[in-house]
Motif scaffolding. Structure first.
Motif, mmCIF file in Angstrom:
data_model
loop_
_atom_site.group_PDB
_atom_site.id
_atom_site.type_symbol
_atom_site.label_atom_id
_atom_site.label_comp_id
_atom_site.label_asym_id
_atom_site.label_seq_id
_atom_site.Cartn_x
_atom_site.Cartn_y
_atom_site.Cartn_z
ATOM 1 N N TRP A 213 -74.080 5.346 15.830
ATOM 2 C CA TRP A 213 -73.265 4.133 15.981
ATOM 3 C C TRP A 213 -73.142 3.557 14.575
ATOM 4 C CZ3 TRP A 213 -75.587 -0.815 18.672
ATOM 5 C CH2 TRP A 213 -74.661 -1.860 18.622
ATOM 6 N N GLN A 214 -71.993 3.774 13.971
ATOM 7 C CA GLN A 214 -71.770 3.373 12.576
ATOM 8 C C GLN A 214 -71.189 1.976 12.510
ATOM 9 O OE1 GLN A 214 -69.145 5.926 10.287
ATOM 10 N NE2 GLN A 214 -68.822 4.307 8.781
ATOM 11 N N THR A 215 -71.775 1.146 11.660
ATOM 12 C CA THR A 215 -71.229 -0.184 11.431
ATOM 13 C C THR A 215 -70.298 -0.184 10.222
ATOM 14 O OG1 THR A 215 -71.748 -2.515 10.942
ATOM 15 C CG2 THR A 215 -73.248 -0.848 10.045
ATOM 16 N N LYS A 216 -69.340 -1.077 10.259
ATOM 17 C CA LYS A 216 -68.429 -1.264 9.126
ATOM 18 C C LYS A 216 -69.209 -1.678 7.873
ATOM 19 C CE LYS A 216 -64.525 -4.230 7.769
ATOM 20 N NZ LYS A 216 -63.609 -5.303 8.263
ATOM 21 N N ALA A 217 -70.269 -2.462 8.087
ATOM 22 C CA ALA A 217 -71.087 -2.905 6.957
ATOM 23 C C ALA A 217 -71.677 -1.701 6.229
ATOM 24 C CB ALA A 217 -72.204 -3.815 7.461
ATOM 25 N N TRP A 218 -71.647 -1.749 4.915
ATOM 26 C CA TRP A 218 -72.227 -0.710 4.051
ATOM 27 C C TRP A 218 -71.523 0.642 4.194
ATOM 28 C CZ3 TRP A 218 -76.134 -2.273 7.916
ATOM 29 C CH2 TRP A 218 -76.537 -3.589 7.706
ATOM 30 N N SER A 219 -70.318 0.638 4.734
ATOM 31 C CA SER A 219 -69.592 1.897 4.928
ATOM 32 C C SER A 219 -68.252 1.919 4.218
ATOM 33 C CB SER A 219 -69.362 2.149 6.425
ATOM 34 O OG SER A 219 -70.571 2.327 7.114
ATOM 35 N N GLY A 220 -67.890 0.830 3.562
ATOM 36 C CA GLY A 220 -66.581 0.770 2.926
ATOM 37 C C GLY A 220 -65.485 0.906 3.957
ATOM 38 N N THR A 221 -64.506 1.766 3.673
ATOM 39 C CA THR A 221 -63.403 1.984 4.612
ATOM 40 C C THR A 221 -63.550 3.306 5.353
ATOM 41 O OG1 THR A 221 -62.084 3.024 2.863
ATOM 42 C CG2 THR A 221 -61.808 0.654 3.178
ATOM 43 N N LYS A 222 -64.728 3.917 5.260
ATOM 44 C CA LYS A 222 -64.908 5.264 5.801
ATOM 45 C C LYS A 222 -65.504 5.242 7.201
ATOM 46 C CE LYS A 222 -67.213 5.778 2.112
ATOM 47 N NZ LYS A 222 -67.990 6.144 0.903
ATOM 48 N N VAL A 223 -64.942 6.053 8.076
ATOM 49 C CA VAL A 223 -65.496 6.271 9.405
ATOM 50 C C VAL A 223 -65.848 7.750 9.500
ATOM 51 C CG1 VAL A 223 -65.112 6.173 11.887
ATOM 52 C CG2 VAL A 223 -64.085 4.437 10.403
ATOM 53 N N HIS A 224 -67.093 8.040 9.784
ATOM 54 C CA HIS A 224 -67.511 9.435 9.781
ATOM 55 C C HIS A 224 -67.040 10.147 11.041
ATOM 56 C CE1 HIS A 224 -69.677 13.057 9.086
ATOM 57 N NE2 HIS A 224 -69.969 12.613 7.876
ATOM 58 N N PRO A 225 -66.558 11.393 10.920
ATOM 59 C CA PRO A 225 -66.063 12.123 12.088
ATOM 60 C C PRO A 225 -67.142 12.482 13.091
ATOM 61 C CG PRO A 225 -66.115 13.558 10.158
ATOM 62 C CD PRO A 225 -66.359 12.168 9.661
ATOM 63 N N GLY A 226 -68.425 12.304 12.751
ATOM 64 C CA GLY A 226 -69.485 12.609 13.705
ATOM 65 C C GLY A 226 -69.944 11.428 14.529
ATOM 66 N N ALA A 227 -69.492 10.217 14.201
ATOM 67 C CA ALA A 227 -69.943 9.023 14.914
ATOM 68 C C ALA A 227 -69.309 8.936 16.297
ATOM 69 C CB ALA A 227 -69.605 7.775 14.106
ATOM 70 N N VAL A 228 -70.038 8.323 17.230
ATOM 71 C CA VAL A 228 -69.481 8.099 18.573
ATOM 72 C C VAL A 228 -68.986 6.668 18.747
ATOM 73 C CG1 VAL A 228 -70.770 9.922 19.739
ATOM 74 C CG2 VAL A 228 -71.792 7.640 19.527
ATOM 75 N N LEU A 229 -69.534 5.755 17.963
ATOM 76 C CA LEU A 229 -69.108 4.353 18.012
ATOM 77 C C LEU A 229 -68.935 3.835 16.586
ATOM 78 C CD1 LEU A 229 -71.558 2.912 20.717
ATOM 79 C CD2 LEU A 229 -69.067 3.063 20.950
ATOM 80 N N TYR A 230 -67.962 2.951 16.403
ATOM 81 C CA TYR A 230 -67.728 2.343 15.096
ATOM 82 C C TYR A 230 -67.616 0.836 15.278
ATOM 83 C CZ TYR A 230 -65.517 1.060 10.670
ATOM 84 O OH TYR A 230 -65.221 0.468 9.459
ATOM 85 N N GLN A 231 -68.545 0.093 14.686
ATOM 86 C CA GLN A 231 -68.544 -1.364 14.783
ATOM 87 C C GLN A 231 -67.520 -1.912 13.787
ATOM 88 O OE1 GLN A 231 -72.033 -3.702 13.416
ATOM 89 N NE2 GLN A 231 -72.193 -4.382 15.548
ATOM 90 N N ARG A 232 -66.325 -2.095 14.303
ATOM 91 C CA ARG A 232 -65.190 -2.485 13.457
ATOM 92 C C ARG A 232 -65.174 -3.974 13.160
ATOM 93 N NH1 ARG A 232 -60.599 -4.130 15.752
ATOM 94 N NH2 ARG A 232 -61.083 -2.963 17.654
ATOM 95 N N VAL A 233 -65.649 -4.803 14.088
ATOM 96 C CA VAL A 233 -65.711 -6.251 13.902
ATOM 97 C C VAL A 233 -67.170 -6.673 13.939
ATOM 98 C CG1 VAL A 233 -65.068 -8.506 14.815
ATOM 99 C CG2 VAL A 233 -63.461 -6.585 14.994
#
Length: 266
Positions: A213-233
């Motif tokens: 579960w990847q958060t937007k924080a500390w990730s810049g504009t990148k979303v990893h293709p292996g993540a199942v969830l992305y905390q966009r807000v």
């Protein structure tokens, strides 16, 4: 070496584009009853979202009315000096969400940087054992699926040395109780990658995805293709989140049909 790590060497530095967003939406279209569960709000079918929150239990009807497909809810208690109404999730509340056709994903976080309890990962292997036992007891008491993962939180930007010295042993402790397949991680893109590379998080049934579960924080504009969830807000004082049931919430994009929701992991 995990699929995710090998993919990262080619894809990690590429920012998310409009085409990426359309690809995610296309892949997620029609999740509906099969993947997220019966009664998933139709307004969210093309791009499902889950919300996370701590202050209070938001009524299921308010979550549905806002167009979300479910929640990521805590299987941990409140830190000393705090009293969060949504920590931990309770059996009656979980039943109300399920009855409304909403899905549930489990997350553990007790400590916090600068809080009244230190960040959980700083307690190493022994702390991981204790945290996993607590998480699983609260998860099962609320009706959580026996094969569902619990996402454990790294709520700060750590470097690789800190990961190796503290966080990795903590996850090893968690694994010793839950097994790798029932262990997930919440954090920035780097910690998610390291967890996959070191083999301490399990795989989603969605090909190529991990319990990350990847958060937007500390990730810049990148979303990893292996993540199942992305905390966009991520709701903060300077950047408030949307209101659902009168409470500011964080919003998470669903990036896979299997994100560890209870109803898929009985």
């Amino acid at each position: 070496m995990p699929d995710w790590t090998s993919a990262a060497s080619h894809r990690r530095s590429r920012p998310v584009t409009r085409r990426d967003a359309l690809r995610y939406a296309t892949a997620l279209a029609g999740l509906g009853a099969v993947s997220l569960g019966p009664g998933t709000p139709t307004a969210a079918a093309a791009a499902p979202t889950l919300i996370d929150f701590a202050a209070k239990q938001i009524p299921a009807q308010d979550i549905r009315a806002a167009g979300h497909s479910g929640v990521v809810n805590y299987v941990s208690t409140s830190r000393p000096g705090s009293s969060f109404g949504a920590k931990p999730i309770t059996l009656p509340y979980a039943r109300s969400l399920t009855a409304a056709g909403l899905v549930i994903v489990s997350n553990y976080q007790y400590g916090k940087p600068g809080g009244t309890a230190p960040s959980d990962f700083t307690r190493g292997y022994a702390g991981g054992v204790v945290d996993a036992r607590t998480a699983w007891q609260l998860h099962t008491a609320a009706g959580g699926g026996q094969s569902a993962p619990v996402f454990f939180t790294i709520d700060e930007d750590i470097n690789r040395d800190t990961w190796n010295r503290l966080a990795l042993p903590w996850f090893r402790g968690i694994n010793s109780v839950l097994g790798v397949q029932r262990t997930g991680i919440y954090g920035g893109i780097d910690t998610c990658e390291w967890a996959a590379a070191d083999g301490v998080i399990g795989r989603s049934s969605t090909p190529g995805r991990w319990w990350a579960w990847q958060t937007k924080a500390w990730s810049g504009t990148k979303v990893h293709p292996g993540a199942v969830l992305y905390q966009r807000v991520v709701a903060t004082a300077s950047n408030p989140g949307p209101l659902v049931g009168g409470l500011e919430v964080d919003v998470n994009d669903v990036l896979a049909s299997d994100v560890g929701q209870w109803n898929l992991h009985p």
